[in-house]
Design a protein around this motif. Structure first.
Motif, short mmCIF file in Angstrom:
data_model
loop_
_atom_site.label_atom_id
_atom_site.label_comp_id
_atom_site.label_asym_id
_atom_site.label_seq_id
_atom_site.Cartn_x
_atom_site.Cartn_y
_atom_site.Cartn_z
N GLY A 156 50.14 42.37 32.12
CA GLY A 156 49.04 41.75 32.08
C GLY A 156 48.91 40.66 31.61
O GLY A 156 47.67 40.03 32.18
N GLY A 157 50.11 39.69 31.08
CA GLY A 157 49.95 38.42 31.64
C GLY A 157 49.98 37.47 32.93
O GLY A 157 49.05 36.63 33.71
N ILE A 158 50.88 38.07 33.76
CA ILE A 158 51.07 37.74 35.04
C ILE A 158 50.11 38.45 35.21
O ILE A 158 49.50 37.80 36.95
CB ILE A 158 52.52 38.33 35.28
N GLY A 159 49.32 39.72 35.55
CA GLY A 159 48.15 40.29 36.49
C GLY A 159 47.17 39.27 36.42
O GLY A 159 46.35 38.68 36.88
N LEU A 160 46.83 38.95 34.88
CA LEU A 160 45.91 38.35 34.47
C LEU A 160 45.95 36.55 34.79
O LEU A 160 45.13 36.06 35.95
CB LEU A 160 45.77 37.42 33.25
N PHE A 161 46.95 36.01 35.36
CA PHE A 161 47.59 34.96 36.08
C PHE A 161 46.80 34.93 38.10
O PHE A 161 45.82 34.64 38.21
CB PHE A 161 48.58 34.28 35.44
N PHE A 162 47.66 35.95 37.64
CA PHE A 162 47.47 36.16 39.46
C PHE A 162 45.74 36.45 40.29
O PHE A 162 45.27 36.56 40.78
CB PHE A 162 48.18 37.32 40.43
N SER A 163 44.71 36.85 38.81
CA SER A 163 44.00 37.19 38.80
C SER A 163 43.03 36.39 39.30
O SER A 163 41.92 36.50 40.11
CB SER A 163 43.25 38.85 38.48
N PHE A 164 42.99 35.36 38.32
CA PHE A 164 42.87 33.86 38.25
C PHE A 164 42.78 33.44 39.51
O PHE A 164 42.01 32.64 40.13
CB PHE A 164 42.78 33.16 37.42
N THR A 165 44.09 33.38 40.29
CA THR A 165 44.27 32.39 41.36
C THR A 165 44.21 33.46 42.20
O THR A 165 43.06 32.73 43.04
CB THR A 165 45.72 32.80 41.89
N GLU A 166 43.11 34.76 42.27
CA GLU A 166 42.01 35.45 43.70
C GLU A 166 40.84 35.24 43.24
O GLU A 166 40.57 35.13 44.49
CB GLU A 166 42.53 36.96 43.43
N ILE A 167 40.62 35.65 42.04
CA ILE A 167 38.75 34.23 41.74
C ILE A 167 39.04 32.90 42.50
O ILE A 167 37.44 33.12 43.36
CB ILE A 167 38.81 34.42 40.94
N LEU A 168 39.88 32.30 42.14
CA LEU A 168 39.93 31.39 42.95
C LEU A 168 39.59 31.20 44.75
O LEU A 168 39.18 30.43 45.01
CB LEU A 168 41.11 29.79 43.10
N GLY A 169 40.41 32.03 45.16
CA GLY A 169 40.61 32.30 46.57
C GLY A 169 39.15 33.53 46.89
O GLY A 169 38.84 32.83 47.95
N VAL A 170 38.23 33.51 46.28
CA VAL A 170 37.01 34.25 45.83
C VAL A 170 36.45 33.19 46.67
O VAL A 170 36.12 32.94 47.86
CB VAL A 170 36.95 35.17 45.36
N TRP A 171 36.80 31.65 45.86
CA TRP A 171 35.42 30.75 45.95
C TRP A 171 35.94 29.86 46.96
O TRP A 171 34.76 29.79 47.37
CB TRP A 171 35.30 30.31 44.54
N LEU A 172 36.86 29.98 47.92
CA LEU A 172 36.80 29.00 48.33
C LEU A 172 36.65 29.41 49.82
O LEU A 172 36.02 28.81 50.31
CB LEU A 172 38.60 28.80 48.31
N THR A 173 37.34 30.94 50.00
CA THR A 173 36.35 31.55 51.18
C THR A 173 35.20 31.06 50.88
O THR A 173 34.42 31.54 52.33
CB THR A 173 37.60 32.89 51.33
N TYR A 174 34.55 31.75 50.24
CA TYR A 174 33.04 32.00 49.60
C TYR A 174 32.92 29.90 50.66
O TYR A 174 31.70 30.35 51.21
CB TYR A 174 32.32 32.29 49.10
N ARG A 175 33.06 29.41 49.80
CA ARG A 175 32.82 28.00 50.47
C ARG A 175 33.18 27.27 51.85
O ARG A 175 31.78 26.89 52.07
CB ARG A 175 33.60 27.35 49.44
N TYR A 176 34.58 27.21 52.27
CA TYR A 176 34.57 27.37 53.88
C TYR A 176 34.65 28.16 54.30
O TYR A 176 35.17 27.74 55.93
CB TYR A 176 35.53 26.53 52.92
#
Length: 190
Positions: A156-176
């Motif tokens: 759960g902890g590892i999954g939570l960590f990587f899920s937040f890097t994925e939402i960062l990726g979604v935001w960066l992809t949307y932004r750029y």
């Protein structure tokens, strides 16, 4: 590129752990390993699509990557929260259902943890554990419950960590996604 590398890392971890489990004989169910490897290959493919889209400044590939990454985030975040939210009683019920529905996993657990039966062992049943020969086997439930709580918190902890890097990726992809390609014609907007 942060999201690409985290998604690639998750996919390679899934493939590596599945191969490790088969290689050391910890898992004998080829269905489970096949599903884990398929998810790892899918995530690697999605990361590759995102990387190619970023390098080529391809809007369609980046949009496809952003949507798939958002869906992966939703699933991974939900599963991570569920892993962290399970209490002892829910874990016990889930383990018992899994125990009763999978013969191959039951055999693997008995062999690897040297225990027989879930809560109690009936003499007319078979057991893959070494302790079966001496008839001094402990039930598997307490051993599994000890490991499961630790594993669920870790996953759960590892999954939570990587899920937040994925939402960062979604935001960066949307932004750029709609930025100009510096190598293209300056008056063209990609």
């Amino acid at each position: 590129l942060c999201a690409f590398s985290s998604l690639q890392l998750v996919s390679l971890l899934l493939i590596g752990i599945a191969a490790w489990g088969i290689g050391f004989g910890l898992i004998s169910s080829f269905r489970v390993v096949g599903v884990v490897i398929a998810v790892g290959v899918f995530l690697f493919f999605i990361a590759l699509v995102g990387l190619i889209g970023a390098v080529k400044h391809h809007q369609v590939l980046l949009f496809f990557y952003m949507i798939i990454l958002l869906l992966v985030f939703i699933v991974q975040f939900s599963v991570s929260c569920a892993c962290l939210a399970l209490n002892k009683d829910q874990q016990s019920e889930l383990l018992e259902v899994g125990w009763n529905n999978t013969k191959s996993a039951r055999t693997d657990i008995e062999r690897n943890l040297n225990c027989c039966g879930f809560r109690a062992f009936h003499p007319n049943e078979t057991c893959a554990a070494d302790c079966f020969r001496t008839h001094q086997c402990k039930p598997c439930a307490p051993i599994i419950e000890e490991y499961s709580g630790m594993v669920l918190r870790f996953v759960g902890g590892i999954g939570l960590f990587f899920s937040f890097t994925e939402i960062l990726g979604v935001w960066l992809t949307y932004r750029y996604r709609n930025q100009k390609d510096p190598r293209a014609n300056p008056s063209a907007f990609l």
